[in-house]
Motif scaffolding. Sequence first.
Motif, mmCIF file in Angstrom:
data_model
loop_
_atom_site.group_PDB
_atom_site.id
_atom_site.type_symbol
_atom_site.label_atom_id
_atom_site.label_comp_id
_atom_site.label_asym_id
_atom_site.label_seq_id
_atom_site.Cartn_x
_atom_site.Cartn_y
_atom_site.Cartn_z
ATOM 1 N N GLU A 187 63.648 130.868 0.241
ATOM 2 C CA GLU A 187 64.250 131.482 -0.944
ATOM 3 C C GLU A 187 64.727 130.399 -1.893
ATOM 4 O O GLU A 187 64.631 129.204 -1.611
ATOM 5 C CB GLU A 187 65.413 132.378 -0.537
ATOM 6 N N ASN A 192 65.629 135.887 -4.297
ATOM 7 C CA ASN A 192 64.474 136.061 -3.423
ATOM 8 C C ASN A 192 63.192 135.802 -4.205
ATOM 9 O O ASN A 192 63.142 136.014 -5.422
ATOM 10 C CB ASN A 192 64.416 137.483 -2.868
ATOM 11 N N THR A 203 56.939 139.314 0.518
ATOM 12 C CA THR A 203 58.156 138.517 0.392
ATOM 13 C C THR A 203 58.590 138.043 1.773
ATOM 14 O O THR A 203 58.350 138.734 2.774
ATOM 15 C CB THR A 203 59.265 139.343 -0.288
ATOM 16 N N VAL A 208 66.424 134.307 4.974
ATOM 17 C CA VAL A 208 66.713 134.609 3.566
ATOM 18 C C VAL A 208 67.839 135.638 3.495
ATOM 19 O O VAL A 208 68.099 136.372 4.450
ATOM 20 C CB VAL A 208 65.484 135.170 2.820
ATOM 21 N N GLU A 210 69.044 139.145 2.417
ATOM 22 C CA GLU A 210 68.365 140.425 2.229
ATOM 23 C C GLU A 210 68.870 141.032 0.925
ATOM 24 O O GLU A 210 69.821 141.810 0.891
ATOM 25 C CB GLU A 210 68.615 141.320 3.441
ATOM 26 N N ARG A 214 65.982 142.900 -4.436
ATOM 27 C CA ARG A 214 64.686 142.941 -3.759
ATOM 28 C C ARG A 214 64.459 144.318 -3.135
ATOM 29 O O ARG A 214 63.349 144.857 -3.189
ATOM 30 C CB ARG A 214 64.605 141.849 -2.696
ATOM 31 N N THR A 248 67.099 138.940 -8.388
ATOM 32 C CA THR A 248 68.509 138.655 -8.164
ATOM 33 C C THR A 248 69.354 139.558 -9.043
ATOM 34 O O THR A 248 68.861 140.122 -10.038
ATOM 35 C CB THR A 248 68.834 137.182 -8.475
#
Length: 314
Positions: A187, A192, A203, A208, A210, A214, A248
């Motif tokens: 990431e 993400n 993805t 990463v 969560e 996303r 984001t």
Amino acid sequence: MPGGVVFIDGEYVAPEEARMSIFDYGFTWSDCVYDVTSVWRGWFFKLDEHLDRFERSCAGFRLTNPYSRHEVEAILAECVDRACLDDAYVKVEVTRGLTPNQSRDLRLARNRFTAYAIPYVWLWGEDKCRDGVDLHLCHRFERISSRAVDQRLKNYNRADLVQGRLDAYEAGCDDAVLIGPDGALSEGFGWNILLVRDGVVSTPDSNVLEGCTRAAVREICQDEEIAFELRRVEPGELFEADEVLATTTAGGVMPVIAIDSRPVGNGRAGPITRLLQQHYWGQRAEGWHGTRVADLLAPGAERRNAANRGGAPI
């Protein structure tokens, strides 16, 4: 106030008046967690999901938020309303705080909650967030392993991301995406990464955060019957992708038009990225997954603070 409002030590203050001890372990040891949501056209986005994750982060770091969920919701709404913002970037934090008599027994620390609302933040500036950025695929610094710091918990252990971003600037790029300790794509600095190949959106599935944005993109994909995969993504796939995008809170759905100055596709935001972006912002304006700020305010608070719009004191 136009610059925003901070809730700290039980009071609402202007950002320039907010103070914390330099000895707080949140500052000295990055012993803290946080979360960020946003307000768009007067609606909080996915507030429950963000606060659920915040609570998981507190539990994961063994921190205690001194305020209840209901109290946090009211504090956030009050920050937004006192700041006279219709579109806002809204953050909550819990730091370890201080221990008495310089003790190193962290169990004795009084954990500290802060929150603030400021004008909405675009991660790379509005134009680039809407039309595209050039990302650096960083090989010099790897993403911290989730076996060391669980990346599902939103935290400030970000030295790897800071150094990656500085490498990106030196390479003439806007930001960096890092590779995890297992060699898979991870990431970026608070966002993400996703790629599109042959109509399928993919993805990274591990090491990463969560991301709530996303997850919103995944929902849009389901509604539009676009295949969506959470899986291991190899770094080299970025150079083979038809489209690349990032997600984001501070920017929504953001096109990536180049990797290390090599164009992605035709060097412009691709059709699936644009579709996802348009749906995301169009639905947000209509209150999608929304909680109205006004509905969380104490009775009479909206009317009291509405009179302050235009920059009157807190």
